[in-house]
Design an enzyme around this catalytic site. Structure first.
Site, PDB file in Angstrom:
ATOM      1  N   ASP A   5       0.659  11.614 -13.031  1.00  0.00           N
ATOM      2  CA  ASP A   5       1.747  11.558 -12.057  1.00  0.00           C
ATOM      3  C   ASP A   5       2.215  10.140 -11.761  1.00  0.00           C
ATOM      4  O   ASP A   5       1.850   9.191 -12.449  1.00  0.00           O
ATOM      5  CB  ASP A   5       1.476  12.388 -10.796  1.00  0.00           C
ATOM      6  CG  ASP A   5       0.025  12.440 -10.402  1.00  0.00           C
ATOM      7  OD1 ASP A   5      -0.427  13.504  -9.986  1.00  0.00           O
ATOM      8  OD2 ASP A   5      -0.636  11.398 -10.535  1.00  0.00           O
TER       9      ASP A   5
ATOM     10  N   MET B 103      -0.385   7.019   2.939  1.00  0.00           N
ATOM     11  CA  MET B 103       0.899   7.700   3.183  1.00  0.00           C
ATOM     12  C   MET B 103       1.312   7.583   4.649  1.00  0.00           C
ATOM     13  O   MET B 103       1.849   8.528   5.219  1.00  0.00           O
ATOM     14  CB  MET B 103       0.796   9.191   2.784  1.00  0.00           C
ATOM     15  CG  MET B 103       0.421   9.390   1.338  1.00  0.00           C
ATOM     16  SD  MET B 103      -0.038  11.082   0.913  1.00  0.00           S
ATOM     17  CE  MET B 103      -1.780  11.108   1.346  1.00  0.00           C
TER      18      MET B 103
ATOM     19  N   LYS C  28       7.205  12.973  -9.454  1.00  0.00           N
ATOM     20  CA  LYS C  28       8.602  12.976  -9.001  1.00  0.00           C
ATOM     21  C   LYS C  28       9.473  12.194  -9.977  1.00  0.00           C
ATOM     22  O   LYS C  28       9.016  11.255 -10.609  1.00  0.00           O
ATOM     23  CB  LYS C  28       8.720  12.287  -7.648  1.00  0.00           C
ATOM     24  CG  LYS C  28       8.149  13.076  -6.532  1.00  0.00           C
ATOM     25  CD  LYS C  28       8.335  12.353  -5.222  1.00  0.00           C
ATOM     26  CE  LYS C  28       7.501  13.040  -4.172  1.00  0.00           C
ATOM     27  NZ  LYS C  28       7.259  12.258  -3.000  1.00  0.00           N
TER      28      LYS C  28
HETATM   29  N1  SAH Z   1      -5.772   9.462  -5.007  1.00  0.00           N
HETATM   30  C1  SAH Z   1      -5.153   8.236  -4.525  1.00  0.00           C
HETATM   31  C2  SAH Z   1      -4.286   8.444  -3.301  1.00  0.00           C
HETATM   32  C3  SAH Z   1      -3.074   9.311  -3.518  1.00  0.00           C
HETATM   33  S1  SAH Z   1      -2.115   9.495  -2.065  1.00  0.00           S
HETATM   34  C4  SAH Z   1      -6.242   7.200  -4.255  1.00  0.00           C
HETATM   35  O1  SAH Z   1      -7.426   7.535  -4.275  1.00  0.00           O
HETATM   36  O2  SAH Z   1      -5.901   6.035  -4.050  1.00  0.00           O
HETATM   37  C5  SAH Z   1      -0.896   8.245  -2.284  1.00  0.00           C
HETATM   38  C6  SAH Z   1      -1.056   7.149  -1.268  1.00  0.00           C
HETATM   39  O3  SAH Z   1      -2.110   6.266  -1.648  1.00  0.00           O
HETATM   40  C7  SAH Z   1       0.149   6.246  -1.136  1.00  0.00           C
HETATM   41  O4  SAH Z   1       1.115   6.804  -0.270  1.00  0.00           O
HETATM   42  C8  SAH Z   1      -0.463   4.997  -0.544  1.00  0.00           C
HETATM   43  O5  SAH Z   1      -0.712   5.145   0.832  1.00  0.00           O
HETATM   44  C9  SAH Z   1      -1.808   4.954  -1.239  1.00  0.00           C
HETATM   45  N2  SAH Z   1      -1.802   4.089  -2.441  1.00  0.00           N
HETATM   46  C10 SAH Z   1      -2.078   4.459  -3.696  1.00  0.00           C
HETATM   47  N3  SAH Z   1      -2.029   3.411  -4.549  1.00  0.00           N
HETATM   48  C11 SAH Z   1      -1.705   2.335  -3.789  1.00  0.00           C
HETATM   49  C12 SAH Z   1      -1.497   0.956  -4.076  1.00  0.00           C
HETATM   50  N4  SAH Z   1      -1.600   0.466  -5.323  1.00  0.00           N
HETATM   51  N5  SAH Z   1      -1.160   0.132  -3.054  1.00  0.00           N
HETATM   52  C13 SAH Z   1      -1.056   0.606  -1.796  1.00  0.00           C
HETATM   53  N6  SAH Z   1      -1.242   1.902  -1.468  1.00  0.00           N
HETATM   54  C14 SAH Z   1      -1.568   2.755  -2.442  1.00  0.00           C
END
Ligand code: SAH
Length: 280
Positions: free
Chosen positions: A55, A189, A77
């Site tokens: 994704d 998020m 998306k």
């Molecule tokens: N499974 C992922 C999270 C998915 S939800 C994990 O473990 O990191 C998606 C959210 O993760 C985004 O809206 C943001 O809040 C955060 N996120 C993911 N990658 C990021 C990054 N490189 N920098 C900042 N926030 C991040």
């Protein structure tokens, strides 16, 4: 512009493996963006996959680690269109596995942290499909380290809570449970819900002067870190509109960053080159 990685192409291929060959699914965490932060295991399974289902948060330089003849299926998306429905993604994984494929389901961060990895695993179990989970560095861990904010620190913070900003709208009673001294909060998020977060935490008694950091595009060369106080969260979030993905880190540990930055060397996408000078 044709983009081989970010076109939706969810249809399963017509050809299948010889009858009797069993499929397998790896639910793989791709970490917080920097390909150097993948696990060795993630790279190995990527290189042996028949099909990779991924994704939006998985970047091109990670996808390019798969073999050129691997089928790449984007389910995120695109151009304002919503992602594929979760049930459809799970069904796709089941379908590929039942054709005998070695499937890699690649997700940003860790598959089991706000990644719906659990839902997909349950679907695999339901269809009796063998699978394995390969952990990844979740955004909270990756972004905090790369922004030089220790999520715990002796005499400053004894615990850290990872929470999604998506469920904190309205008058939820949960706010009080998040407010305790010596606790670090990390909102995934959360930027679009900044208003509710600021109000909820302050009305539950968290001081308006609590230090806050927003880390945008963490662990990439575009990483942005903004620090301020809780009572400025809404206004800062408005100013940062469009910064994505972004994480909110809250608590006294944020104050350590300034001192820690003094001799720190940024760990960005360096590959074999020495790490670049920090973009703090
Ligand atoms: N499974 C992922 C999270 C998915 S939800 C994990 O473990 O990191 C998606 C959210 O993760 C985004 O809206 C943001 O809040 C955060 N996120 C993911 N990658 C990021 C990054 N490189 N920098 C900042 N926030 C991040």
């Amino acid at each position: 512009v044709h983009d081989r990685f970010y076109q939706n192409s969810p249809s399963a291929p017509k050809t299948s493996q010889p009858a009797g060959q069993k499929g397998f699914v790896f639910l793989v965490g791709a970490g917080p963006s920097d390909p150097d932060l993948l696990t060795v295991k993630a790279v190995k399974v990527l290189q042996h996959a028949d099909v990779v289902v991924y994704d939006r948060l998985v970047g091109r330089d990670i996808l390019e680690l798969a073999n050129p003849d691997t089928q790449m299926v984007y389910v995120g998306k695109r151009c304002g269109q919503p992602s594929m429905k979760q049930e459809a993604i799970s069904a796709l994984l089941v379908d590929f596995a039942q054709q005998g494929k070695q499937v890699v389901r690649l997700k940003g961060g860790d598959p089991f942290i706000f990644g719906r990895g659990g839902e997909e695993a349950l679907a695999l179990v339901k269809h009796n499909i063998a699978y394995q989970v390969v952990p990844g560095i979740t955004a909270a861990i990756g972004c905090a380290s790369s922004a030089l904010i220790p999520l715990t620190h002796r005499e400053v913070s004894r615990s850290v809570t990872l929470i999604t900003g998506q469920v904190v709208t309205g008058a939820l009673p949960a706010w009080a449970g998040l407010v305790s001294s010596g606790q670090t909060l990390v909102f995934y998020m959360g930027l679009e819900k900044a208003d509710a977060i600021e109000q909820g935490l302050m009305s539950a008694g968290l001081s308006g002067s609590t230090p806050v950091a927003v880390v945008g595009q963490g662990c990439s060369e575009q990483q942005t870190v903004v620090t301020f106080e809780l009572n400025q969260l809404t206004q800062t979030a408005n100013a940062l509109k469009g910064l994505s993905p972004a994480l909110i880190i809250m608590g006294d540990v944020v104050k350590l960053r300034e001192q820690l930055m003094q001799t720190a060397h940024a760990v960005t996408q360096s590959h074999s080159q020495p790490a670049r000078a920090p973009a703090y």
